[in-house]
Design an enzyme around this catalytic site. Structure first.
Site, short mmCIF file in Angstrom:
data_model
loop_
_atom_site.label_atom_id
_atom_site.label_comp_id
_atom_site.label_asym_id
_atom_site.label_seq_id
_atom_site.Cartn_x
_atom_site.Cartn_y
_atom_site.Cartn_z
N PRO A 188 0.86 -1.18 0.00
CA PRO A 188 0.00 0.00 0.00
C PRO A 188 0.89 1.24 0.00
CG PRO A 188 0.15 -0.94 2.22
CD PRO A 188 0.90 -1.86 1.31
N MET A 189 0.59 2.21 -0.82
CA MET A 189 1.37 3.46 -0.83
C MET A 189 0.44 4.63 -1.07
SD MET A 189 4.83 2.27 -2.85
CE MET A 189 5.57 3.89 -2.87
N GLU A 190 0.20 5.37 -0.02
CA GLU A 190 -0.71 6.51 -0.09
C GLU A 190 -0.22 7.51 -1.14
OE1 GLU A 190 -0.28 9.50 2.62
OE2 GLU A 190 -2.20 10.42 2.12
N GLN B 22 -7.05 -1.37 3.69
CA GLN B 22 -6.25 -1.09 4.88
C GLN B 22 -6.88 0.03 5.72
OE1 GLN B 22 -2.32 0.99 5.08
NE2 GLN B 22 -1.54 -1.03 5.67
N CYS C 5 2.54 3.59 9.79
CA CYS C 5 2.67 4.93 9.20
C CYS C 5 3.49 5.85 10.11
CB CYS C 5 1.28 5.53 8.96
SG CYS C 5 1.40 7.14 8.14
N GLY D 34 7.07 -2.30 -2.70
CA GLY D 34 6.39 -1.03 -2.94
C GLY D 34 7.11 -0.21 -3.98
N ARG D 35 8.04 0.65 -3.50
CA ARG D 35 8.71 1.57 -4.43
C ARG D 35 9.42 0.85 -5.56
NH1 ARG D 35 12.27 4.11 -0.09
NH2 ARG D 35 12.15 1.90 0.46
C1 LIG Z 1 4.68 7.34 -0.59
C2 LIG Z 1 4.47 6.18 0.33
C3 LIG Z 1 3.21 5.93 0.83
C4 LIG Z 1 2.99 4.84 1.70
N1 LIG Z 1 1.72 4.59 2.15
C5 LIG Z 1 1.50 3.51 2.95
C6 LIG Z 1 0.17 3.15 3.35
O1 LIG Z 1 -0.83 3.80 2.98
N2 LIG Z 1 0.04 2.06 4.18
C7 LIG Z 1 1.10 1.32 4.60
O2 LIG Z 1 0.94 0.34 5.33
N3 LIG Z 1 2.36 1.61 4.18
C8 LIG Z 1 2.57 2.67 3.37
N4 LIG Z 1 3.84 2.93 2.92
C9 LIG Z 1 4.93 1.99 3.26
C10 LIG Z 1 5.06 0.91 2.17
O3 LIG Z 1 3.92 0.09 2.13
C11 LIG Z 1 6.30 0.02 2.42
O4 LIG Z 1 6.18 -0.55 3.69
C12 LIG Z 1 7.61 0.81 2.35
O5 LIG Z 1 7.62 1.67 1.23
C13 LIG Z 1 8.82 -0.13 2.29
O6 LIG Z 1 8.72 -0.98 1.18
P1 LIG Z 1 9.53 -0.71 -0.19
O7 LIG Z 1 10.98 -0.50 0.19
O8 LIG Z 1 9.30 -1.94 -1.02
O9 LIG Z 1 8.96 0.55 -0.80
C14 LIG Z 1 4.07 4.02 2.08
C15 LIG Z 1 5.34 4.28 1.55
C16 LIG Z 1 5.56 5.33 0.70
C17 LIG Z 1 6.94 5.56 0.16
#
Ligand SMILES: Cc1cc2nc3c(=O)[nH]c(=O)nc-3n(C[C@H](O)[C@H](O)[C@H](O)COP(=O)(O)O)c2cc1C
Length: 311
Positions: free
Chosen positions: A7-9, A68, A98, A223-224
């Site tokens: 999830p990524m807001e 979520q 968060c 995510g990213r």
């Molecule tokens: C811009 C942004 C928005 C995010 N929004 C959420 C969210 O809404 N809910 C959540 O559980 N994690 C959120 N995260 C965290 C990601 O789900 C994830 O845990 C984090 O980016 C690490 O994973 P990655 O290295 O694969 O990106 C967000 C991360 C980023 C960068």
């Protein structure tokens, strides 16, 4: 092995989920967090965050989207969870990760990691409120200011009745600073009876292999990395051996432009496209050049006119 799109807001919205699940390699998506603070939110809010609820809770490619929820009040979260289950959510995930100051100041997200019993209260209230067939899961970080409670927090979530736990292997204090501490996941996985999903800093197939080796996990969330490298899930699944060619990625940018055209106004749409191009620059030099070229442009059409594929 399962792979979940994180999830990524503001980044992984219905359109990005559509694109990345069409490309393939994902088993599950999780919606952006829905902040629950003082009442049961109307259906319109849930449909805004998760339009897939109107089509069986799945993306067009058939991948389920769990909704979520984020908040600190067990009964309020439970009432909202029951409602979103009625709306057809195939699963509920609870956000304990968060790091945003405004969120944490308002008793939600990672701040709750300071009190394992509160995680337990929240998960058990939500678990009791939704039909047994609907999975309830949680996502947490390794801690708030330090990692001292990571084991207690995970145990509290498990004993509350979560069927799965995703851990972003960093504390709130560590924010998004590399590295992610995958080494904490191995003892956690060994102590839990529910599946542990490893998350954080998986940008390439090599990162995935390293995370798998260090954590011993068989379930992963990216995510990213998936935004920066749209072939990542297929590479992890062994279905692609290398990143897509830039021309192929550009076709998805045009597709994204076509999807976001239905949104409210150009500035926001252009912002979304720029945001994606900026993340693509982590994997593609062409995207770095493109970003320089388009940063002052105001509409998605102007941006797409700068691409080197037919638009
Ligand atoms: C811009 C942004 C928005 C995010 N929004 C959420 C969210 O809404 N809910 C959540 O559980 N994690 C959120 N995260 C965290 C990601 O789900 C994830 O845990 C984090 O980016 C690490 O994973 P990655 O290295 O694969 O990106 C967000 C991360 C980023 C960068």
């Amino acid at each position: 092995m399962t792979l979940t799109l994180a999830p990524m807001e503001g980044v992984v919205d219905v359109h990005m989920r559509d694109i990345l699940t069409r490309i393939g390699g994902f088993d599950l998506c999780v919606s952006e967090f829905v902040r629950v603070s003082n009442h049961v939110l109307p259906a319109s809010v849930y449909h805004q965050y998760c339009p897939e609820l109107k089509s069986g809770g799945k993306t067009a490619a058939g991948v389920p989207v769990h909704v979520q929820l984020m908040g600190g009040d067990p009964s309020l979260l439970a009432e909202n969870a029951a409602f979103v289950a009625e709306l057809g959510a195939p699963g509920i995930d609870i956000n304990f990760g968060c790091p945003a100051k405004t969120v944490n100041r308002n008793d939600a997200g990672a701040t709750l990691l300071q009190w394992p019993h509160r995680l337990n209260d929240i998960v058990s209230a939500v678990r009791r409120a939704v039909p047994a067939a609907i999975p309830v899961s949680a996502k947490m970080r390794l801690g708030f200011m330090d990692k001292s409670l990571y084991m207690e927090n995970a145990q509290a979530i498990q004993s509350g009745g979560a069927m799965k736990l995703t851990v972003h292997a960093r504390t709130k204090l560590e924010g998004y600073k590399a590295p992610a501490h995958w080494e904490y996941l191995a003892p956690l996985r060994e102590s839990l009876t529910i599946p542990l999903v490893a998350n954080g800093e998986i940008w390439t197939r090599q990162d995935y292999e390293a995370c798998k080796k260090i954590s011993g996990c068989t379930h992963f969330m990216v995510g990213r990395g998936a935004i920066a490298r749209p072939s990542l899930a297929l590479e992890i699944a062994g279905l692609e051996q290398a990143p897509f060619h830039w021309a192929h990625v550009q076709k998805w940018l045009v597709y994204y432009r076509d999807l976001i055209r239905v949104m409210d106004h150009d500035t926001r749409e252009a912002g979304r496209l720029k945001q994606w191009i900026k993340l693509l620059a982590r994997s593609y030099d062409e995207a770095t050049d493109l970003f320089t070229e388009i940063r002052r442009l105001k509409t998605p059409d102007e941006i797409c006119a700068a691409l080197t594929v037919p638009v």
